[in-house]
Design a protein around this motif. Structure first.
Motif, PDB file in Angstrom:
ATOM      1  N   GLN A  60     -97.250   4.035 -82.176  1.00  0.00           N
ATOM      2  CA  GLN A  60     -96.319   3.197 -81.707  1.00  0.00           C
ATOM      3  C   GLN A  60     -97.245   1.897 -81.675  1.00  0.00           C
TER       4      GLN A  60
ATOM      5  N   GLN B  90     -88.079   3.862 -86.839  1.00  0.00           N
ATOM      6  CA  GLN B  90     -87.764   3.369 -85.826  1.00  0.00           C
ATOM      7  C   GLN B  90     -87.597   1.906 -85.941  1.00  0.00           C
ATOM      8  N   LYS B  91     -86.389   1.309 -85.534  1.00  0.00           N
ATOM      9  CA  LYS B  91     -86.359  -0.315 -85.543  1.00  0.00           C
ATOM     10  C   LYS B  91     -87.385  -0.854 -84.764  1.00  0.00           C
ATOM     11  N   ARG B  92     -87.825  -1.935 -85.150  1.00  0.00           N
ATOM     12  CA  ARG B  92     -88.967  -2.774 -84.241  1.00  0.00           C
ATOM     13  C   ARG B  92     -88.296  -3.107 -83.062  1.00  0.00           C
ATOM     14  N   LYS B  93     -86.907  -3.144 -82.531  1.00  0.00           N
ATOM     15  CA  LYS B  93     -86.559  -3.523 -81.462  1.00  0.00           C
ATOM     16  C   LYS B  93     -87.015  -2.488 -80.309  1.00  0.00           C
ATOM     17  N   VAL B  94     -86.750  -1.330 -81.057  1.00  0.00           N
ATOM     18  CA  VAL B  94     -87.052   0.155 -80.451  1.00  0.00           C
ATOM     19  C   VAL B  94     -88.449   0.060 -79.931  1.00  0.00           C
ATOM     20  N   ILE B  95     -89.387  -0.052 -81.254  1.00  0.00           N
ATOM     21  CA  ILE B  95     -90.865  -0.151 -80.885  1.00  0.00           C
ATOM     22  C   ILE B  95     -91.301  -0.857 -80.024  1.00  0.00           C
ATOM     23  N   ARG B  96     -90.617  -2.236 -79.576  1.00  0.00           N
ATOM     24  CA  ARG B  96     -91.089  -3.283 -78.935  1.00  0.00           C
ATOM     25  C   ARG B  96     -90.698  -2.966 -77.467  1.00  0.00           C
ATOM     26  N   ASN B  97     -89.536  -2.303 -77.081  1.00  0.00           N
ATOM     27  CA  ASN B  97     -88.935  -2.121 -75.943  1.00  0.00           C
ATOM     28  C   ASN B  97     -89.095  -0.899 -75.055  1.00  0.00           C
ATOM     29  N   GLU B  98     -89.360   0.269 -75.991  1.00  0.00           N
ATOM     30  CA  GLU B  98     -89.253   1.687 -75.299  1.00  0.00           C
ATOM     31  C   GLU B  98     -90.575   2.144 -75.492  1.00  0.00           C
TER      32      GLU B  98
ATOM     33  N   LEU C 243     -92.140   5.349 -76.550  1.00  0.00           N
ATOM     34  CA  LEU C 243     -91.820   6.496 -77.445  1.00  0.00           C
ATOM     35  C   LEU C 243     -92.562   7.670 -77.137  1.00  0.00           C
TER      36      LEU C 243
END
Length: 99
Positions: free
Chosen positions: A37, A78-86, A88
């Motif tokens: 990530q 994964q969407k960049r939004k997910v990568i930035r905010n969650e 993993l």
């Protein structure tokens, strides 16, 4: 002692050790996911992820290096939004412990 009783006795004594191994294994897997990530956040090309991570001398046992190419496509889809905010890695650890 019947086979069934022997299996139950073995399972009863092995469970704490197995649970500890599982916690450790899941934690190492989560570290790998988190490293992938981070590489994605740093815009490392997907084909270069393994070399990038290994160049940083990760602290997990060497055998976990083999899963980097297996997990990388999942992280990179994964969407960049997910990568930035969650996180993993934390999610992976939680799911791993549930299995």
């Amino acid at each position: 002692m019947t086979r069934f009783a022997l299996i139950l006795a073995t399972a009863a004594f092995a469970t704490p050790a197995f649970a500890e191994d599982k916690k450790e294994t899941c934690a190492y897997q989560a570290q790998v996911v988190k490293a992938i990530q981070t590489a994605r956040l740093e815009r490392v090309a997907e084909r270069d992820v393994q070399d990038h991570i290994l160049a940083q001398s990760p602290t997990w046992p060497e055998k976990y290096n083999n899963v980097i190419p297996l997990i990388t496509p999942w992280v990179y889809e994964q969407k960049r939004k997910v990568i930035r905010n969650e996180d993993l890695g934390a999610g992976w650890n939680e799911l791993c412990l549930q299995q």
